[in-house]
Design an enzyme around this catalytic site. Sequence first.
Site, PDB file in Angstrom:
ATOM      1  N   ASN A   1      -6.496 -11.145 -20.295  1.00  0.00           N
ATOM      2  CA  ASN A   1      -5.237 -11.615 -20.895  1.00  0.00           C
ATOM      3  C   ASN A   1      -4.886 -10.660 -22.037  1.00  0.00           C
ATOM      4  OD1 ASN A   1      -3.141 -12.940 -22.106  1.00  0.00           O
ATOM      5  ND2 ASN A   1      -4.329 -14.758 -22.713  1.00  0.00           N
ATOM      6  N   TRP A   2      -3.904  -9.825 -21.784  1.00  0.00           N
ATOM      7  CA  TRP A   2      -3.539  -8.814 -22.802  1.00  0.00           C
ATOM      8  C   TRP A   2      -2.729  -9.409 -23.943  1.00  0.00           C
ATOM      9  CZ3 TRP A   2      -1.659  -4.044 -19.392  1.00  0.00           C
ATOM     10  CH2 TRP A   2      -2.735  -3.611 -18.616  1.00  0.00           C
ATOM     11  N   LYS A   3      -2.318 -10.645 -23.807  1.00  0.00           N
ATOM     12  CA  LYS A   3      -1.493 -11.323 -24.824  1.00  0.00           C
ATOM     13  C   LYS A   3      -0.293 -10.436 -25.192  1.00  0.00           C
ATOM     14  CE  LYS A   3      -5.478 -14.011 -26.183  1.00  0.00           C
ATOM     15  NZ  LYS A   3      -6.218 -14.715 -27.208  1.00  0.00           N
TER      16      LYS A   3
ATOM     17  N   HIS B   1      -1.973 -22.009 -22.340  1.00  0.00           N
ATOM     18  CA  HIS B   1      -2.900 -21.340 -23.262  1.00  0.00           C
ATOM     19  C   HIS B   1      -2.763 -21.979 -24.646  1.00  0.00           C
ATOM     20  CE1 HIS B   1      -4.784 -18.243 -25.688  1.00  0.00           C
ATOM     21  NE2 HIS B   1      -5.338 -17.795 -24.578  1.00  0.00           N
TER      22      HIS B   1
ATOM     23  N   GLU C   1     -11.221 -22.956 -22.684  1.00  0.00           N
ATOM     24  CA  GLU C   1     -11.200 -22.053 -23.837  1.00  0.00           C
ATOM     25  C   GLU C   1     -11.183 -22.886 -25.110  1.00  0.00           C
ATOM     26  OE1 GLU C   1      -9.458 -17.843 -23.000  1.00  0.00           O
ATOM     27  OE2 GLU C   1      -7.878 -19.194 -23.646  1.00  0.00           O
TER      28      GLU C   1
ATOM     29  N   SER D   1     -13.925 -15.191 -26.971  1.00  0.00           N
ATOM     30  CA  SER D   1     -14.785 -14.115 -27.494  1.00  0.00           C
ATOM     31  C   SER D   1     -15.757 -13.569 -26.443  1.00  0.00           C
ATOM     32  CB  SER D   1     -15.562 -14.576 -28.727  1.00  0.00           C
ATOM     33  OG  SER D   1     -14.672 -14.924 -29.749  1.00  0.00           O
TER      34      SER D   1
ATOM     35  N   GLY E   1      -9.789 -12.087 -23.685  1.00  0.00           N
ATOM     36  CA  GLY E   1      -8.657 -11.669 -24.506  1.00  0.00           C
ATOM     37  C   GLY E   1      -8.895 -10.276 -25.080  1.00  0.00           C
ATOM     38  N   GLY E   2      -9.287 -10.218 -26.340  1.00  0.00           N
ATOM     39  CA  GLY E   2      -9.428  -8.947 -27.064  1.00  0.00           C
ATOM     40  C   GLY E   2     -10.160  -7.862 -26.283  1.00  0.00           C
TER      41      GLY E   2
END
Length: 264
Positions: free
Chosen positions: A10-12, A95, A167, A215, A236-237
């Site tokens: 998920n590149w957000k 989300h 999540e 994370s 994510g990150g």
Amino acid sequence: MDRKILIVGNWKMNLNVSQASLLVQRLHERIKIHRGVEIVLAPTMLTLQPVSTEIDRRKFRLSAQDAYSKDEGAYTGQVSFAMLRDLVSYCIIGHSERRIYFNETLDTVKEKVSAAVRNEITPIICIGETKIERQSGETKQVLHDQLTTAIADLTSSEIDNIVIAYEPVWAISTFGGEIAKPNDIKDIINFIRDQISHLYGLGTAKRIRVLYGGSVDDNTVTSYLEIPGCDGALVGGASLNYHKFSGIVDKASLVYQKSKIRIK
Ligand code: 13P
């Protein structure tokens, strides 16, 4: 493990068109076709189209990060699931960032899940409690409410083709990033399957894919993927960093191979 491990990046709200293109190139160089791992990229709405022309579809599938539940009409600023149906295989729905920053309610999420299914897009339904809810012992109540409303309008044949991502908000890197203990995640995954089993029967509960997110990186991913009943990760990150993301895919492939050996 009798099904592929699902890894979703998920590149957000990150990466413009040229940055996205660069990341895709790097991922292509680093990631080979893995028999046991399905890799899904979720770029922004703006970059979905260009990324779709750049990916090797034997390696990657696409997901949107959100879409609107109506198919078309006077809804300024929105993009519908109907418009995305030929472009993406999946869409992330509910989300916690959408629930928290954009006030998405349980009903909004339900409508989006139905719209996704109606348009043959697999919803990745995100559920998760906040730190305060966890501290007040409300985790299971919150998850129950989020899960059961999200799927309330689905028929028993539609329910098979959804993905649930657990999540916990407190574990998401930008909301605190506490590292969740695999044992705690195992309890919650069991809880999720119990809820599904209660509503749709044991067979469906076993078939539904349940992911963990929060994370996850190349160092922690194995401990989550080894949890019985965990079918993959929502990242994510670390999905913005090609070293870390390709590392996650490599680890997932190892977990898959090990599980095959164990089954034999
Ligand atoms: P992080 O992996 O950055 O914690 O984000 C998790 C997430 O929200 C994925 O949807």
